[in-house]
Design a protein around this motif. Structure first.
Motif, PDB file in Angstrom:
ATOM      1  N   SER A 297       0.831  -1.206   0.000  1.00 17.89           N
ATOM      2  CA  SER A 297       0.000   0.000   0.000  1.00 17.89           C
ATOM      3  C   SER A 297       0.868   1.261   0.000  1.00 17.89           C
ATOM      4  CB  SER A 297      -0.928   0.012   1.214  1.00 17.89           C
ATOM      5  OG  SER A 297      -1.844  -1.059   1.137  1.00 17.89           O
ATOM      6  N   PHE A 298       1.980   1.211   0.696  1.00 14.84           N
ATOM      7  CA  PHE A 298       2.882   2.356   0.739  1.00 14.84           C
ATOM      8  C   PHE A 298       3.442   2.634  -0.659  1.00 14.84           C
ATOM      9  CE2 PHE A 298       7.031   4.359   1.632  1.00 14.84           C
ATOM     10  CZ  PHE A 298       6.579   5.466   2.334  1.00 14.84           C
ATOM     11  N   ARG A 299       3.899   1.584  -1.342  1.00 11.30           N
ATOM     12  CA  ARG A 299       4.421   1.749  -2.709  1.00 11.30           C
ATOM     13  C   ARG A 299       3.335   2.287  -3.642  1.00 11.30           C
ATOM     14  NH1 ARG A 299       7.231  -2.811  -1.135  1.00 11.30           N
ATOM     15  NH2 ARG A 299       5.729  -4.247  -2.057  1.00 11.30           N
ATOM     16  N   GLU A 300       2.109   1.775  -3.490  1.00  9.81           N
ATOM     17  CA  GLU A 300       0.994   2.249  -4.324  1.00  9.81           C
ATOM     18  C   GLU A 300       0.696   3.722  -4.062  1.00  9.81           C
ATOM     19  OE1 GLU A 300      -2.214  -0.430  -3.431  1.00  9.81           O
ATOM     20  OE2 GLU A 300      -1.376  -2.039  -4.668  1.00  9.81           O
ATOM     21  N   SER A 301       0.756   4.132  -2.802  1.00 13.61           N
ATOM     22  CA  SER A 301       0.473   5.539  -2.485  1.00 13.61           C
ATOM     23  C   SER A 301       1.573   6.443  -3.044  1.00 13.61           C
ATOM     24  CB  SER A 301       0.314   5.749  -0.980  1.00 13.61           C
ATOM     25  OG  SER A 301       1.547   5.589  -0.308  1.00 13.61           O
ATOM     26  N   LEU A 302       2.810   5.978  -3.010  1.00 10.05           N
ATOM     27  CA  LEU A 302       3.896   6.756  -3.605  1.00 10.05           C
ATOM     28  C   LEU A 302       3.708   6.872  -5.115  1.00 10.05           C
ATOM     29  CD1 LEU A 302       7.057   5.442  -1.695  1.00 10.05           C
ATOM     30  CD2 LEU A 302       5.866   7.620  -1.390  1.00 10.05           C
ATOM     31  N   ALA A 303       3.263   5.777  -5.742  1.00 11.77           N
ATOM     32  CA  ALA A 303       3.037   5.796  -7.190  1.00 11.77           C
ATOM     33  C   ALA A 303       1.924   6.789  -7.542  1.00 11.77           C
ATOM     34  CB  ALA A 303       2.689   4.394  -7.683  1.00 11.77           C
ATOM     35  N   LEU A 304       0.894   6.887  -6.697  1.00 10.84           N
ATOM     36  CA  LEU A 304      -0.180   7.853  -6.944  1.00 10.84           C
ATOM     37  C   LEU A 304       0.338   9.282  -6.934  1.00 10.84           C
ATOM     38  CD1 LEU A 304      -3.134   6.400  -4.838  1.00 10.84           C
ATOM     39  CD2 LEU A 304      -3.002   6.574  -7.324  1.00 10.84           C
ATOM     40  N   MET A 305       1.362   9.520  -6.124  1.00  7.29           N
ATOM     41  CA  MET A 305       1.938  10.861  -6.029  1.00  7.29           C
ATOM     42  C   MET A 305       3.130  11.031  -6.978  1.00  7.29           C
ATOM     43  SD  MET A 305       1.769  11.516  -1.920  1.00  7.29           S
ATOM     44  CE  MET A 305       2.289   9.890  -1.367  1.00  7.29           C
ATOM     45  N   ASP A 306       3.356  10.035  -7.848  1.00  5.35           N
ATOM     46  CA  ASP A 306       4.503  10.049  -8.774  1.00  5.35           C
ATOM     47  C   ASP A 306       5.835  10.180  -8.036  1.00  5.35           C
ATOM     48  OD1 ASP A 306       3.026   9.669 -11.080  1.00  5.35           O
ATOM     49  OD2 ASP A 306       2.760  11.816 -11.432  1.00  5.35           O
ATOM     50  N   VAL A 307       5.948   9.482  -6.918  1.00  5.76           N
ATOM     51  CA  VAL A 307       7.169   9.473  -6.125  1.00  5.76           C
ATOM     52  C   VAL A 307       7.806   8.094  -6.245  1.00  5.76           C
ATOM     53  CG1 VAL A 307       8.118   9.688  -3.790  1.00  5.76           C
ATOM     54  CG2 VAL A 307       6.243  11.165  -4.515  1.00  5.76           C
ATOM     55  N   VAL A 308       9.123   8.080  -6.427  1.00  2.00           N
ATOM     56  CA  VAL A 308       9.860   6.827  -6.537  1.00  2.00           C
ATOM     57  C   VAL A 308      10.620   6.607  -5.229  1.00  2.00           C
ATOM     58  CG1 VAL A 308      11.679   5.619  -7.806  1.00  2.00           C
ATOM     59  CG2 VAL A 308      10.128   7.151  -9.014  1.00  2.00           C
ATOM     60  N   PRO A 309      10.530   5.410  -4.648  1.00  3.00           N
ATOM     61  CA  PRO A 309      11.301   5.140  -3.424  1.00  3.00           C
ATOM     62  C   PRO A 309      12.801   5.338  -3.670  1.00  3.00           C
ATOM     63  CG  PRO A 309       9.667   3.430  -3.773  1.00  3.00           C
ATOM     64  CD  PRO A 309       9.678   4.286  -5.007  1.00  3.00           C
ATOM     65  N   LYS A 310      13.497   5.798  -2.649  1.00  2.00           N
ATOM     66  CA  LYS A 310      14.911   6.141  -2.760  1.00  2.00           C
ATOM     67  C   LYS A 310      15.750   4.963  -3.252  1.00  2.00           C
ATOM     68  CE  LYS A 310      18.718   8.163  -0.159  1.00  2.00           C
ATOM     69  NZ  LYS A 310      19.157   8.675   1.138  1.00  2.00           N
ATOM     70  N   GLY A 311      15.488   3.758  -2.744  1.00  2.00           N
ATOM     71  CA  GLY A 311      16.255   2.584  -3.166  1.00  2.00           C
ATOM     72  C   GLY A 311      16.108   2.319  -4.656  1.00  2.00           C
ATOM     73  N   GLU A 312      14.874   2.423  -5.155  1.00  2.00           N
ATOM     74  CA  GLU A 312      14.642   2.219  -6.588  1.00  2.00           C
ATOM     75  C   GLU A 312      15.326   3.314  -7.402  1.00  2.00           C
ATOM     76  OE1 GLU A 312      10.560   1.541  -7.799  1.00  2.00           O
ATOM     77  OE2 GLU A 312      10.156   0.541  -5.892  1.00  2.00           O
ATOM     78  N   TYR A 313      15.245   4.552  -6.894  1.00  5.09           N
ATOM     79  CA  TYR A 313      15.886   5.674  -7.579  1.00  5.09           C
ATOM     80  C   TYR A 313      17.398   5.465  -7.668  1.00  5.09           C
ATOM     81  CZ  TYR A 313      17.934  10.212  -8.440  1.00  5.09           C
ATOM     82  OH  TYR A 313      18.696  11.217  -8.951  1.00  5.09           O
ATOM     83  N   GLU A 314      18.013   5.077  -6.552  1.00  6.47           N
ATOM     84  CA  GLU A 314      19.463   4.872  -6.541  1.00  6.47           C
ATOM     85  C   GLU A 314      19.875   3.743  -7.480  1.00  6.47           C
ATOM     86  OE1 GLU A 314      20.171   4.397  -2.350  1.00  6.47           O
ATOM     87  OE2 GLU A 314      20.396   6.563  -2.040  1.00  6.47           O
ATOM     88  N   THR A 315      19.090   2.664  -7.534  1.00  8.54           N
ATOM     89  CA  THR A 315      19.369   1.564  -8.461  1.00  8.54           C
ATOM     90  C   THR A 315      19.307   2.062  -9.896  1.00  8.54           C
ATOM     91  OG1 THR A 315      18.487  -0.074  -6.916  1.00  8.54           O
ATOM     92  CG2 THR A 315      18.605  -0.720  -9.235  1.00  8.54           C
ATOM     93  N   LEU A 316      18.258   2.806 -10.217  1.00  9.10           N
ATOM     94  CA  LEU A 316      18.126   3.353 -11.570  1.00  9.10           C
ATOM     95  C   LEU A 316      19.227   4.365 -11.882  1.00  9.10           C
ATOM     96  CD1 LEU A 316      14.261   3.787 -11.832  1.00  9.10           C
ATOM     97  CD2 LEU A 316      15.688   2.133 -13.044  1.00  9.10           C
ATOM     98  N   ALA A 317      19.618   5.155 -10.894  1.00  7.90           N
ATOM     99  CA  ALA A 317      20.690   6.141 -11.100  1.00  7.90           C
ATOM    100  C   ALA A 317      22.008   5.438 -11.418  1.00  7.90           C
ATOM    101  CB  ALA A 317      20.834   7.038  -9.873  1.00  7.90           C
ATOM    102  N   ARG A 318      22.300   4.332 -10.722  1.00 12.51           N
ATOM    103  CA  ARG A 318      23.535   3.578 -11.007  1.00 12.51           C
ATOM    104  C   ARG A 318      23.492   2.988 -12.418  1.00 12.51           C
ATOM    105  NH1 ARG A 318      22.877   2.148  -5.590  1.00 12.51           N
ATOM    106  NH2 ARG A 318      21.789   0.225  -6.139  1.00 12.51           N
TER     107      ARG A 318
END
Length: 168
Positions: free
Chosen positions: A74-95
């Motif tokens: 539910s937390f991931r879904e709520s972040l997706a509704l706000m177009d927010v990416v979790p920091k861990g996913e962002y860092e993986t994509l940044a690498r």
């Protein structure tokens, strides 16, 4: 998202008046798998009705795990509704992005180098190969002329002068 998720967040936002510390605690608590920070754990247990199940019971661990999974989903879904990416996913994509940018830069450098060699008529270019073949033909023809001239020279009578008349 489930009703319990909203209840938890409602209580959390009501408690924001207590200060920024609770948000920092939440970030750490969430990062640790929803353990530690007893005030947050107690709020979570109440929101997900874990407070009615005895902690030592065999069903508690399974119920707790399912509640944690539901909350995190539910937390991931709520972040997706706000177009927010979790920091861990962002860092993986940044690498991955940085690695791809490095690869692209290396490939672009190689392509520039190959284009430069090609435009300058470098080794292996069609222009250079044509020139090499033409040079080899020219040298071959010159060698053939040399051999013919030598043959003519050696076929002549040594007692003859250059005009073809014999010397006496």
């Amino acid at each position: 998202m489930d009703r319990n998720f909203y209840e938890f967040w409602g209580q959390l936002f009501q408690n924001l008046a207590k200060g920024q510390k609770q948000i920092e605690d939440f970030r750490k608590w969430f990062g640790q798998g929803l353990v530690g920070y007893e005030s947050l754990t107690a709020m979570f247990r109440k929101a997900y009705n874990l407070d009615v199940v005895e902690e030592g019971s065999p069903d508690y661990t399974e119920f707790w795990q399912k509640s944690v999974e539901t909350f995190q989903k539910s937390f991931r879904e709520s972040l997706a509704l706000m177009d927010v990416v979790p920091k861990g996913e962002y860092e993986t994509l940044a690498r991955k992005c940085a690695a791809l940018e490095k690869t692209v830069a290396e490939q672009e450098g190689a392509m520039r180098s190959l284009k430069r060699i090609s435009s300058e008529g470098g080794i292996g270019s069609p222009f250079a190969l044509d020139e090499l073949q033409e040079l080899m033909k020219k040298q071959h023809n010159q060698f053939q002329d040399l051999v013919k001239n030598m043959a003519v020279l050696f076929e002549q009578d040594p007692k003859a002068d250059r005009s073809g008349k014999k010397k006496h």
